[in-house]
Scaffold this motif. Structure first.
Motif, PDB file in Angstrom:
ATOM      1  N   ILE A  98       0.823  -1.210   0.000  1.00 49.74           N
ATOM      2  CA  ILE A  98       0.000   0.000   0.000  1.00 49.74           C
ATOM      3  C   ILE A  98       0.855   1.257   0.000  1.00 49.74           C
ATOM      4  CG2 ILE A  98      -1.535   1.384   1.454  1.00 49.74           C
ATOM      5  CD1 ILE A  98      -3.088  -1.074   2.101  1.00 49.74           C
ATOM      6  N   SER A  99       0.501   2.175  -0.862  1.00 50.51           N
ATOM      7  CA  SER A  99       1.044   3.531  -0.871  1.00 50.51           C
ATOM      8  C   SER A  99      -0.098   4.481  -0.512  1.00 50.51           C
ATOM      9  CB  SER A  99       1.606   3.869  -2.257  1.00 50.51           C
ATOM     10  OG  SER A  99       2.676   3.008  -2.585  1.00 50.51           O
ATOM     11  N   PRO A 100       0.226   5.691  -0.086  1.00 53.69           N
ATOM     12  CA  PRO A 100      -0.850   6.621   0.308  1.00 53.69           C
ATOM     13  C   PRO A 100      -1.930   6.803  -0.745  1.00 53.69           C
ATOM     14  CG  PRO A 100       1.286   7.484   0.977  1.00 53.69           C
ATOM     15  CD  PRO A 100       1.569   6.259   0.163  1.00 53.69           C
ATOM     16  N   GLY A 101      -1.556   6.715  -2.009  1.00 50.36           N
ATOM     17  CA  GLY A 101      -2.545   6.951  -3.056  1.00 50.36           C
ATOM     18  C   GLY A 101      -3.198   5.706  -3.602  1.00 50.36           C
ATOM     19  N   THR A 102      -2.827   4.517  -3.099  1.00 51.68           N
ATOM     20  CA  THR A 102      -3.358   3.278  -3.684  1.00 51.68           C
ATOM     21  C   THR A 102      -4.197   2.454  -2.710  1.00 51.68           C
ATOM     22  OG1 THR A 102      -1.422   1.935  -3.082  1.00 51.68           O
ATOM     23  CG2 THR A 102      -1.328   3.154  -5.174  1.00 51.68           C
ATOM     24  N   GLU A 103      -4.343   2.901  -1.468  1.00 51.14           N
ATOM     25  CA  GLU A 103      -4.985   2.073  -0.453  1.00 51.14           C
ATOM     26  C   GLU A 103      -6.404   1.669  -0.846  1.00 51.14           C
ATOM     27  OE1 GLU A 103      -5.994   2.057   4.347  1.00 51.14           O
ATOM     28  OE2 GLU A 103      -5.029   3.796   3.405  1.00 51.14           O
ATOM     29  N   ASN A 104      -7.208   2.621  -1.279  1.00 57.40           N
ATOM     30  CA  ASN A 104      -8.600   2.300  -1.623  1.00 57.40           C
ATOM     31  C   ASN A 104      -8.679   1.287  -2.751  1.00 57.40           C
ATOM     32  OD1 ASN A 104      -9.580   4.008   0.353  1.00 57.40           O
ATOM     33  ND2 ASN A 104      -9.826   5.755  -1.043  1.00 57.40           N
ATOM     34  N   GLU A 105      -7.841   1.463  -3.764  1.00 56.56           N
ATOM     35  CA  GLU A 105      -7.871   0.526  -4.885  1.00 56.56           C
ATOM     36  C   GLU A 105      -7.352  -0.843  -4.467  1.00 56.56           C
ATOM     37  OE1 GLU A 105      -6.338   0.081  -9.515  1.00 56.56           O
ATOM     38  OE2 GLU A 105      -5.601   1.723  -8.268  1.00 56.56           O
ATOM     39  N   ASP A 106      -6.271  -0.871  -3.678  1.00 59.50           N
ATOM     40  CA  ASP A 106      -5.705  -2.144  -3.250  1.00 59.50           C
ATOM     41  C   ASP A 106      -6.691  -2.950  -2.422  1.00 59.50           C
ATOM     42  OD1 ASP A 106      -3.312  -1.634  -4.519  1.00 59.50           O
ATOM     43  OD2 ASP A 106      -2.358  -0.776  -2.753  1.00 59.50           O
ATOM     44  N   LEU A 107      -7.550  -2.271  -1.658  1.00 61.51           N
ATOM     45  CA  LEU A 107      -8.476  -2.951  -0.759  1.00 61.51           C
ATOM     46  C   LEU A 107      -9.884  -3.073  -1.338  1.00 61.51           C
ATOM     47  CD1 LEU A 107      -7.322  -1.380   2.628  1.00 61.51           C
ATOM     48  CD2 LEU A 107      -6.784  -3.642   1.704  1.00 61.51           C
ATOM     49  N   GLY A 108     -10.025  -2.809  -2.619  1.00 64.56           N
ATOM     50  CA  GLY A 108     -11.313  -3.010  -3.273  1.00 64.56           C
ATOM     51  C   GLY A 108     -12.359  -1.997  -2.893  1.00 64.56           C
ATOM     52  N   LYS A 116      -8.952 -14.624 -10.909  1.00 62.05           N
ATOM     53  CA  LYS A 116      -9.276 -15.556  -9.816  1.00 62.05           C
ATOM     54  C   LYS A 116      -8.014 -16.001  -9.079  1.00 62.05           C
ATOM     55  CE  LYS A 116     -13.441 -17.214 -12.167  1.00 62.05           C
ATOM     56  NZ  LYS A 116     -14.345 -16.393 -11.337  1.00 62.05           N
ATOM     57  N   VAL A 117      -7.241 -15.016  -8.654  1.00 64.76           N
ATOM     58  CA  VAL A 117      -6.006 -15.282  -7.910  1.00 64.76           C
ATOM     59  C   VAL A 117      -6.371 -15.862  -6.539  1.00 64.76           C
ATOM     60  CG1 VAL A 117      -3.946 -14.252  -6.904  1.00 64.76           C
ATOM     61  CG2 VAL A 117      -4.819 -13.424  -9.113  1.00 64.76           C
ATOM     62  N   PRO A 118      -5.914 -17.063  -6.196  1.00 65.09           N
ATOM     63  CA  PRO A 118      -6.334 -17.702  -4.947  1.00 65.09           C
ATOM     64  C   PRO A 118      -5.947 -16.933  -3.676  1.00 65.09           C
ATOM     65  CG  PRO A 118      -5.392 -19.324  -6.436  1.00 65.09           C
ATOM     66  CD  PRO A 118      -5.116 -17.969  -7.029  1.00 65.09           C
ATOM     67  N   TYR A 119      -4.765 -16.301  -3.686  1.00 66.03           N
ATOM     68  CA  TYR A 119      -4.289 -15.606  -2.484  1.00 66.03           C
ATOM     69  C   TYR A 119      -3.892 -14.177  -2.849  1.00 66.03           C
ATOM     70  CZ  TYR A 119      -4.134 -20.189  -0.286  1.00 66.03           C
ATOM     71  OH  TYR A 119      -4.470 -21.419   0.215  1.00 66.03           O
ATOM     72  N   TYR A 120      -4.540 -13.226  -2.203  1.00 62.47           N
ATOM     73  CA  TYR A 120      -4.251 -11.820  -2.429  1.00 62.47           C
ATOM     74  C   TYR A 120      -3.762 -11.226  -1.107  1.00 62.47           C
ATOM     75  CZ  TYR A 120      -5.054  -6.869  -3.577  1.00 62.47           C
ATOM     76  OH  TYR A 120      -4.904  -5.523  -3.787  1.00 62.47           O
ATOM     77  N   VAL A 121      -2.519 -10.759  -1.099  1.00 59.07           N
ATOM     78  CA  VAL A 121      -1.859 -10.270   0.113  1.00 59.07           C
ATOM     79  C   VAL A 121      -1.648  -8.765  -0.005  1.00 59.07           C
ATOM     80  CG1 VAL A 121       0.190 -10.468   1.583  1.00 59.07           C
ATOM     81  CG2 VAL A 121      -0.706 -12.491   0.402  1.00 59.07           C
ATOM     82  N   VAL A 122      -2.044  -8.027   1.035  1.00 59.97           N
ATOM     83  CA  VAL A 122      -1.888  -6.576   1.054  1.00 59.97           C
ATOM     84  C   VAL A 122      -1.151  -6.187   2.332  1.00 59.97           C
ATOM     85  CG1 VAL A 122      -3.049  -4.343   1.003  1.00 59.97           C
ATOM     86  CG2 VAL A 122      -4.038  -6.291  -0.233  1.00 59.97           C
ATOM     87  N   PHE A 123      -0.064  -5.444   2.187  1.00 56.06           N
ATOM     88  CA  PHE A 123       0.734  -5.022   3.339  1.00 56.06           C
ATOM     89  C   PHE A 123       0.886  -3.510   3.340  1.00 56.06           C
ATOM     90  CE2 PHE A 123       5.127  -4.483   5.273  1.00 56.06           C
ATOM     91  CZ  PHE A 123       4.649  -4.525   6.579  1.00 56.06           C
ATOM     92  N   ASP A 124       0.580  -2.914   4.492  1.00 61.60           N
ATOM     93  CA  ASP A 124       0.711  -1.473   4.677  1.00 61.60           C
ATOM     94  C   ASP A 124       1.927  -1.215   5.556  1.00 61.60           C
ATOM     95  OD1 ASP A 124       0.533   1.212   5.329  1.00 61.60           O
ATOM     96  OD2 ASP A 124      -1.639   1.183   5.621  1.00 61.60           O
ATOM     97  N   ARG A 125       2.984  -0.726   4.967  1.00 64.28           N
ATOM     98  CA  ARG A 125       4.208  -0.523   5.734  1.00 64.28           C
ATOM     99  C   ARG A 125       4.115   0.666   6.685  1.00 64.28           C
ATOM    100  NH1 ARG A 125       8.414   3.099   3.823  1.00 64.28           N
ATOM    101  NH2 ARG A 125       7.785   4.307   1.990  1.00 64.28           N
ATOM    102  N   TYR A 126       3.115   1.501   6.502  1.00 61.29           N
ATOM    103  CA  TYR A 126       2.964   2.665   7.372  1.00 61.29           C
ATOM    104  C   TYR A 126       2.308   2.283   8.699  1.00 61.29           C
ATOM    105  CZ  TYR A 126       4.011   5.015   3.014  1.00 61.29           C
ATOM    106  OH  TYR A 126       4.628   5.403   1.852  1.00 61.29           O
ATOM    107  N   THR A 127       1.420   1.299   8.655  1.00 59.17           N
ATOM    108  CA  THR A 127       0.762   0.822   9.876  1.00 59.17           C
ATOM    109  C   THR A 127       1.223  -0.585  10.244  1.00 59.17           C
ATOM    110  OG1 THR A 127      -1.099  -0.129   8.641  1.00 59.17           O
ATOM    111  CG2 THR A 127      -1.278   2.178   9.314  1.00 59.17           C
ATOM    112  N   ASN A 128       2.048  -1.191   9.391  1.00 62.37           N
ATOM    113  CA  ASN A 128       2.519  -2.569   9.582  1.00 62.37           C
ATOM    114  C   ASN A 128       1.360  -3.562   9.663  1.00 62.37           C
ATOM    115  OD1 ASN A 128       5.295  -2.018   9.557  1.00 62.37           O
ATOM    116  ND2 ASN A 128       5.266  -1.433  11.714  1.00 62.37           N
TER     117      ASN A 128
END
Length: 282
Positions: free
Chosen positions: A121-131, A152-164
């Motif tokens: 996640i970047s400050p400008g991509t959070e909403n898109e990354d999280l649907g 149909k990706v089986p595993y979708y991983v999202v990491f926010d380095r600002y909040t860990n």
């Protein structure tokens, strides 16, 4: 290479998609309308994921890992793409057609979707990354729609380095379901590896990193760590060998001292007229 025109009108019998549709050679690997390069974290984190992604049940030659690479997903709209921060595909050659490094990942050429996609996640991509964005009229589908409903990706991983904060979504039927963690890690049975948050130093930076771990719960080592482990084991072996040499030397010295003492006693007995060689006879 000049991009191929699409669609291609033809009256001949249908040919292979590799002959009639754009390939990775025709589709750009980066969008010139998006200037700039990823920040340092977006360079280091995917690198760590790549180095530690070692599924034991898949030969390295049948695994492809992409970082910040255009992923083309719609044969009817060959210029539509998403660019995951990191993704892994199992069951395709490491090299394109077994011979070439890829410029892009083109679904209609490869035939296999990623098994895991990671977005940082970047400050400008959070909403898109999280649907949390919706598709606009006459625009390509959102990132979430592509991963969930098209690829149909089986595993979708999202990491926010600002909040860990780590979020993982598993495809359940045709919709993503968020994983509830006991601890920030998840095992992927089909890969026989897991992904989670590791606190440690990588490239001189001490922080939480996404990293792959093995069936024993151990973080899969990177080459530098393997080298350090090998050096440590060599030092231990050297120390053990030195200790063994010292022990053997001490035993020899004690044996020599005992032999010298025995000779002194026998010499004294002879001086007294006693033959030590005859002791115990008769």
């Amino acid at each position: 290479m000049t991009p191929m025109k699409y669609p291609i009108e033809q009256t001949d019998p249908p040919r292979s998609p590799r002959e009639t549709l754009p390939t990775m050679y025709d589709l750009p690997s980066e969008n010139p309308e998006e200037p700039g390069l990823p920040d340092e974290f977006h360079a280091l984190q995917p690198e760590l994921l790549r180095l530690t992604f070692q599924p034991p049940n898949s030969p390295p030659g049948e695994i492809f890992v992409g970082t910040d690479m255009n992923l083309y997903y719609n044969v009817r709209h060959p210029n539509w793409y998403k660019r995951p921060d990191w993704f892994a595909v199992v069951g395709v050659p490491r090299l394109y057609d077994g011979t070439d490094l890829r410029l892009s990942y083109v679904i209609w050429q490869e035939g296999i979707s990623p098994l895991v996609v990671v977005e940082l996640i970047s400050p400008g991509t959070e909403n898109e990354d999280l649907g949390q964005t919706t598709r606009q009229p006459n625009q390509p589908p959102t990132k979430w729609e592509v991963y969930e409903r098209i690829l149909k990706v089986p595993y979708y991983v999202v990491f926010d380095r600002y909040t860990n904060q780590l979020r993982v979504f598993i495809l359940n039927g045709d919709r993503y379901q968020a994983v509830e963690f006991i601890e920030p890690r998840i095992w992927i049975p089909t890969l026989e590896v897991g992904i989670g948050l590791w606190q440690g130093i990588y490239q001189g930076i001490d922080r939480l990193w996404l990293r792959w771990y093995d069936a024993g719960g151990n973080w899969i080592p990177i080459p530098q760590e393997l080298e350090a482990i090998a050096q440590q084991q060599a030092q231990i072996a050297q120390q053990q060998a030195q200790t063994e040499r010292q022990r053997a030397e001490s035993e020899r010295q004690r044996a020599d001292a005992a032999e010298a003492r025995l000779q002194q006693i026998q010499q004294r007995m002879r001086e007294l007229g006693i033959d030590p060689d005859t002791l115990g006879e008769g």
